[in-house]
Design a protein around this motif. Structure first.
Motif, PDB file in Angstrom:
ATOM      1  N   GLY A 182       0.874  -1.178  -0.006  1.00  0.00           N
ATOM      2  CA  GLY A 182       0.111  -0.066   0.070  1.00  0.00           C
ATOM      3  C   GLY A 182       0.767   1.210  -0.077  1.00  0.00           C
ATOM      4  O   GLY A 182       0.266   2.245   0.327  1.00  0.00           O
ATOM      5  N   LEU A 183       2.020   1.051  -0.658  1.00  0.00           N
ATOM      6  CA  LEU A 183       3.093   2.408  -0.436  1.00  0.00           C
ATOM      7  C   LEU A 183       2.899   3.173  -1.774  1.00  0.00           C
ATOM      8  O   LEU A 183       3.409   4.365  -1.859  1.00  0.00           O
ATOM      9  N   LEU A 184       2.303   2.810  -2.681  1.00  0.00           N
ATOM     10  CA  LEU A 184       2.072   3.399  -4.259  1.00  0.00           C
ATOM     11  C   LEU A 184       1.026   3.913  -4.575  1.00  0.00           C
ATOM     12  O   LEU A 184       0.908   4.276  -5.530  1.00  0.00           O
ATOM     13  N   SER A 185      -0.126   4.094  -3.740  1.00  0.00           N
ATOM     14  CA  SER A 185      -1.475   4.344  -4.320  1.00  0.00           C
ATOM     15  C   SER A 185      -1.204   5.720  -4.880  1.00  0.00           C
ATOM     16  O   SER A 185      -0.725   6.555  -4.100  1.00  0.00           O
ATOM     17  N   ARG A 186      -1.698   5.855  -6.261  1.00  0.00           N
ATOM     18  CA  ARG A 186      -1.777   7.169  -6.813  1.00  0.00           C
ATOM     19  C   ARG A 186      -0.594   7.892  -7.145  1.00  0.00           C
ATOM     20  O   ARG A 186      -0.217   9.115  -6.997  1.00  0.00           O
ATOM     21  N   LYS A 187       0.621   7.003  -6.662  1.00  0.00           N
ATOM     22  CA  LYS A 187       2.108   7.642  -6.995  1.00  0.00           C
ATOM     23  C   LYS A 187       2.583   7.202  -8.538  1.00  0.00           C
ATOM     24  O   LYS A 187       1.940   6.177  -8.843  1.00  0.00           O
ATOM     25  N   GLN A 188       3.435   7.780  -8.844  1.00  0.00           N
ATOM     26  CA  GLN A 188       4.258   7.370  -9.941  1.00  0.00           C
ATOM     27  C   GLN A 188       5.149   6.234  -9.607  1.00  0.00           C
ATOM     28  O   GLN A 188       5.752   6.104  -8.427  1.00  0.00           O
ATOM     29  N   ALA A 189       5.262   5.305 -10.476  1.00  0.00           N
ATOM     30  CA  ALA A 189       6.242   3.999 -10.099  1.00  0.00           C
ATOM     31  C   ALA A 189       6.335   3.294 -11.472  1.00  0.00           C
ATOM     32  O   ALA A 189       5.965   3.608 -12.668  1.00  0.00           O
ATOM     33  N   THR A 190       7.521   2.500 -11.166  1.00  0.00           N
ATOM     34  CA  THR A 190       8.112   1.676 -12.593  1.00  0.00           C
ATOM     35  C   THR A 190       8.503   0.547 -11.881  1.00  0.00           C
ATOM     36  O   THR A 190       8.826   0.349 -10.770  1.00  0.00           O
ATOM     37  N   PRO A 214      -4.202  -0.645 -11.410  1.00  0.00           N
ATOM     38  CA  PRO A 214      -4.635   0.444 -12.086  1.00  0.00           C
ATOM     39  C   PRO A 214      -4.384   1.881 -11.434  1.00  0.00           C
ATOM     40  O   PRO A 214      -4.570   2.920 -12.121  1.00  0.00           O
ATOM     41  N   ASP A 215      -4.603   1.691 -10.114  1.00  0.00           N
ATOM     42  CA  ASP A 215      -4.520   3.234  -9.394  1.00  0.00           C
ATOM     43  C   ASP A 215      -3.258   3.798  -9.090  1.00  0.00           C
ATOM     44  O   ASP A 215      -2.917   4.876  -8.538  1.00  0.00           O
ATOM     45  N   ILE A 216      -1.980   2.648  -9.531  1.00  0.00           N
ATOM     46  CA  ILE A 216      -0.803   3.446  -9.556  1.00  0.00           C
ATOM     47  C   ILE A 216      -0.362   3.851 -11.024  1.00  0.00           C
ATOM     48  O   ILE A 216      -0.640   3.390 -11.768  1.00  0.00           O
ATOM     49  N   LEU A 217       0.431   5.008 -11.026  1.00  0.00           N
ATOM     50  CA  LEU A 217       0.880   6.050 -12.283  1.00  0.00           C
ATOM     51  C   LEU A 217       2.146   5.136 -12.733  1.00  0.00           C
ATOM     52  O   LEU A 217       3.013   5.599 -12.759  1.00  0.00           O
ATOM     53  N   ALA A 218       1.839   3.886 -13.308  1.00  0.00           N
ATOM     54  CA  ALA A 218       3.007   3.154 -13.905  1.00  0.00           C
ATOM     55  C   ALA A 218       3.457   3.623 -15.157  1.00  0.00           C
ATOM     56  O   ALA A 218       3.016   4.172 -15.830  1.00  0.00           O
ATOM     57  N   THR A 219       4.794   3.883 -15.286  1.00  0.00           N
ATOM     58  CA  THR A 219       5.596   4.427 -16.304  1.00  0.00           C
ATOM     59  C   THR A 219       6.794   3.730 -16.506  1.00  0.00           C
ATOM     60  O   THR A 219       7.571   3.271 -15.552  1.00  0.00           O
ATOM     61  N   GLU A 220       7.305   3.578 -17.866  1.00  0.00           N
ATOM     62  CA  GLU A 220       8.310   2.711 -18.408  1.00  0.00           C
ATOM     63  C   GLU A 220       9.492   3.867 -18.688  1.00  0.00           C
ATOM     64  O   GLU A 220       9.597   4.712 -19.386  1.00  0.00           O
ATOM     65  N   GLN A 221      10.117   4.022 -17.272  1.00  0.00           N
ATOM     66  CA  GLN A 221      11.504   4.765 -17.350  1.00  0.00           C
ATOM     67  C   GLN A 221      12.336   4.045 -16.327  1.00  0.00           C
ATOM     68  O   GLN A 221      12.080   3.175 -15.533  1.00  0.00           O
ATOM     69  N   LEU A 222      13.585   5.018 -16.098  1.00  0.00           N
ATOM     70  CA  LEU A 222      14.590   4.459 -15.243  1.00  0.00           C
ATOM     71  C   LEU A 222      14.232   4.151 -13.779  1.00  0.00           C
ATOM     72  O   LEU A 222      14.430   3.166 -13.141  1.00  0.00           O
ATOM     73  N   PHE A 223      13.744   5.290 -13.191  1.00  0.00           N
ATOM     74  CA  PHE A 223      13.315   5.420 -11.792  1.00  0.00           C
ATOM     75  C   PHE A 223      12.475   6.306 -11.609  1.00  0.00           C
ATOM     76  O   PHE A 223      12.304   7.444 -12.591  1.00  0.00           O
ATOM     77  N   THR A 224      11.831   6.261 -10.507  1.00  0.00           N
ATOM     78  CA  THR A 224      10.963   7.442  -9.985  1.00  0.00           C
ATOM     79  C   THR A 224      10.995   7.637  -8.349  1.00  0.00           C
ATOM     80  O   THR A 224      11.727   6.988  -7.791  1.00  0.00           O
ATOM     81  N   ILE A 225      10.961   8.879  -8.167  1.00  0.00           N
ATOM     82  CA  ILE A 225      10.837   9.347  -6.806  1.00  0.00           C
ATOM     83  C   ILE A 225       9.617  10.188  -6.430  1.00  0.00           C
ATOM     84  O   ILE A 225       9.467  11.110  -7.160  1.00  0.00           O
ATOM     85  N   SER A 226       9.159   9.733  -5.698  1.00  0.00           N
ATOM     86  CA  SER A 226       7.656  10.392  -5.217  1.00  0.00           C
ATOM     87  C   SER A 226       7.963  10.506  -3.621  1.00  0.00           C
ATOM     88  O   SER A 226       7.635   9.730  -2.855  1.00  0.00           O
ATOM     89  N   GLY A 227       8.505  12.045  -3.163  1.00  0.00           N
ATOM     90  CA  GLY A 227       8.539  12.145  -1.787  1.00  0.00           C
ATOM     91  C   GLY A 227       9.728  11.227  -1.377  1.00  0.00           C
ATOM     92  O   GLY A 227      10.896  11.304  -2.016  1.00  0.00           O
ATOM     93  N   ARG A 228       9.510  10.214  -0.397  1.00  0.00           N
ATOM     94  CA  ARG A 228      10.447   9.463   0.161  1.00  0.00           C
ATOM     95  C   ARG A 228      10.375   8.079  -0.312  1.00  0.00           C
ATOM     96  O   ARG A 228      10.865   7.193   0.173  1.00  0.00           O
ATOM     97  N   ILE A 229       9.438   7.819  -1.514  1.00  0.00           N
ATOM     98  CA  ILE A 229       9.353   6.455  -1.936  1.00  0.00           C
ATOM     99  C   ILE A 229       9.971   6.628  -3.393  1.00  0.00           C
ATOM    100  O   ILE A 229       9.544   7.250  -4.184  1.00  0.00           O
ATOM    101  N   MET A 230      10.687   5.499  -3.514  1.00  0.00           N
ATOM    102  CA  MET A 230      11.581   5.383  -4.808  1.00  0.00           C
ATOM    103  C   MET A 230      11.052   4.100  -5.629  1.00  0.00           C
ATOM    104  O   MET A 230      10.914   3.215  -4.574  1.00  0.00           O
ATOM    105  N   THR A 231      11.222   4.040  -6.836  1.00  0.00           N
ATOM    106  CA  THR A 231      11.230   2.692  -7.488  1.00  0.00           C
ATOM    107  C   THR A 231      12.038   2.835  -8.645  1.00  0.00           C
ATOM    108  O   THR A 231      12.314   3.805  -9.130  1.00  0.00           O
ATOM    109  N   CYS A 232      12.581   1.583  -8.983  1.00  0.00           N
ATOM    110  CA  CYS A 232      13.728   1.546  -9.743  1.00  0.00           C
ATOM    111  C   CYS A 232      13.514   0.503 -10.815  1.00  0.00           C
ATOM    112  O   CYS A 232      13.146  -0.564 -10.431  1.00  0.00           O
TER     113      CYS A 232
END
Length: 353
Positions: free
Chosen positions: A126-134, A148-166
Motif C-alpha cells: 500500500g505504499l504506491l497508491s496514486r503515486k508514479q512508479a516503475t 490501475p490506481d498506480i501511475l505506472a510508467t516505463e522509465q529508469l526510476f521514480t521518486i515520489s517524496g520518500r518512496i522510490m522505484t527503480c
C-alpha cells in the motif's frame, strides 16, 4: 521496534538492503558500486551497507550466488535508505512481516526504494497508491493491469517524496548517482561516474529500451513515434493510416521507414508487441486466458491461442509461471529479434492479426 532517529551530518548513510529469494545480483551491485567508489574517493566513509531478510540466513540470487542476511534492523535513522531487491517471483511474494515492517518505516519517515520487480512488494504493502512508479519493462504491462490506481510508467526510476522505484540493472546506478549528487554534489557524482565508466548519467525519465530487437543503429524519429503509439494502444489497436497521420507522415513513407528500421510491417510489429504483452500478463497476473486475449486486442480467444502458439511454439497456458520452483534458473525462450527474423515464415499469420 523503534522508528528512525535523527542522525548527525557526519554519520555515514546506511543502505539497508532487504533481499528477496531470486533477487537480481546485477541490479544490487549496480546500486552498491557507486557507494563503494564514493567511499574510496572521500576522506571519510559516506556510506555503509548491510543485507537483511525476514528470516535470517542465506538468500540465493537468480544467478545462484548467495548472500548471508541478518534480520530486519531494529533501529534506523532518518539518513538511511531501505532498498528492497526482488526479481523473478516477487510479483507473487507475500510476507505480512515484510509488508508491516515497510509500512512502519514509511510512517516514520524512512526513504524506501523498490528495486526491479520489488515494486510489486511496495504496491502490495500500500505504499504506491496514486503515486508514479516503475519496474522492469518486461513486467510493466502486468503491473499496470494489476494496480490501475498506480501511475505506472516505463522509465529508469521514480521518486515520489520518500518512496522510490527503480527498473533495476544499470538503472540502479543512475538512481544512486542521482541521490549522491543531491547529497554530496555534482563533482563527486561525476568523478564516481568516471571511475565506473558510466556515461552519461541518465535522468529518471530516460527510456528503459532503445533497440526493440533490431541492433543499435538510430531509428527514424517517425518510427520511434509509431512504436510509442502502438505500445499505447495494445488493447485497442489503431489502424495504420491513423498512426501515419499522428506522426505526420504519409502511410507509404512510414511503412517504408518502418520496414527499413524494424524489418517488418507496422501491422506485423504491432501483433508481435501484443503477443509479448500477452506473455507478460500470463506470467505476472492472475487474469484468465480469455481476459488476456481481450486485453491484448484479439477479437477471439481461438485466434489469440492460435497466433500465440504459432509465434512462440507454446500454448498461452504454458506461460503461467515465469520461473517454476523446480527449475534451477529462469528461462524466457526467444527474443524480439528472433521473432522478427522469423517473419518471412509467419508473414501470412501476422498479416491480418
Amino acid at each position: 521496534m523503534t522508528g528512525p532517529e535523527h542522525s548527525k551530518p557526519s554519520d555515514p548513510m546506511r543502505v539497508v538492503c532487504v533481499l528477496l529469494p531470486r533477487f537480481n545480483m546485477f541490479g544490487l551491485l549496480s546500486l552498491l558500486e557507486p557507494v563503494r567508489v564514493g567511499n574510496y574517493l572521500s576522506d571519510s566513509p559516506l556510506y555503509e551497507h548491510s543485507f537483511h531478510t525476514t528470516k535470517p540466513g542465506k538468500i540465493t540470487a537468480s544467478n545462484g550466488m548467495e548472500i548471508t542476511c541478518e534480520a530486519l534492523p531494529y533501529k534506523l535513522t532518518g539518513n538511511d535508505i531501505i532498498v528492497v531487491a526482488g526479481s523473478w517471483g516477487a510479483e507473487h511474494y507475500d510476507d505480512p512481516v515484510l509488508f508491516n515492517w515497510l509500512r512502519r518505516q514509511a510512517r516514520m519517515g524512512a526513504r524506501l526504494c523498490a528495486l526491479e520487480i520489488a515494486t510489486y512488494i511496495f504496491a502490495r504493502a500500500g505504499l504506491l497508491s496514486r503515486k508514479q512508479a516503475t519496474t522492469h519493462w518486461s513486467y510493466l504491462p502486468g503491473f499496470q493491469e494489476k494496480y490501475p490506481d498506480i501511475l505506472a510508467t516505463e522509465q529508469l526510476f521514480t521518486i515520489s517524496g520518500r518512496i522510490m522505484t527503480c527498473a533495476g540493472s544499470t538503472a540502479a546506478t543512475d538512481l544512486m548517482l542521482h541521490l549522491m549528487r543531491q547529497d554530496h554534489g555534482a563533482p563527486l557524482a561525476g568523478e564516481i561516474s568516471d571511475n565506473i565508466m558510466h556515461h552519461p548519467m541518465r535522468p529518471a525519465d530516460a527510456p528503459q529500451r532503445q533497440t526493440m530487437g533490431r541492433g543499435f543503429d538510430a531509428q527514424h524519429p517517425a518510427v520511434q513515434s509509431a512504436i510509442g503509439i502502438i505500445e499505447d494502444h495494445i488493447s485497442e489497436p489503431i489502424r495504420v493510416p491513423e498512426i501515419a497521420a499522428r506522426v505526420g507522415m504519409s502511410q507509404r513513407q512510414l511503412e517504408r521507414q518502418f520496414k527499413q528500421a524494424i524489418g517488418c510491417s507496422i501491422v506485423q510489429f504491432g501483433t508481435l508487441l501484443r503477443l509479448q504483452h500477452a506473455r507478460v500478463l500470463l506470467v505476472s497476473t492472475d487474469l484468465g486466458v480469455r481476459e488476456i486475449s481481450a486485453a491484448t486486442g484479439f477479437n477471439s480467444l481461438s485466434h489469440f491461442a492460435y497466433t500465440f502458439r504459432k509465434c512462440f511454439g507454446r500454448r498461452p497456458s504454458d506461460y503461467r509461471q515465469a520461473w517454476p520452483e523446480q527449475e534451477d534458473a529462469p528461462k524466457w525462450p526467444g527474443t524480439l529479434a528472433k521473432y522478427l527474423d522469423t517473419l518471412p515464415v509467419n508473414r501470412q499469420l501476422l498479416k491480418d492479426s
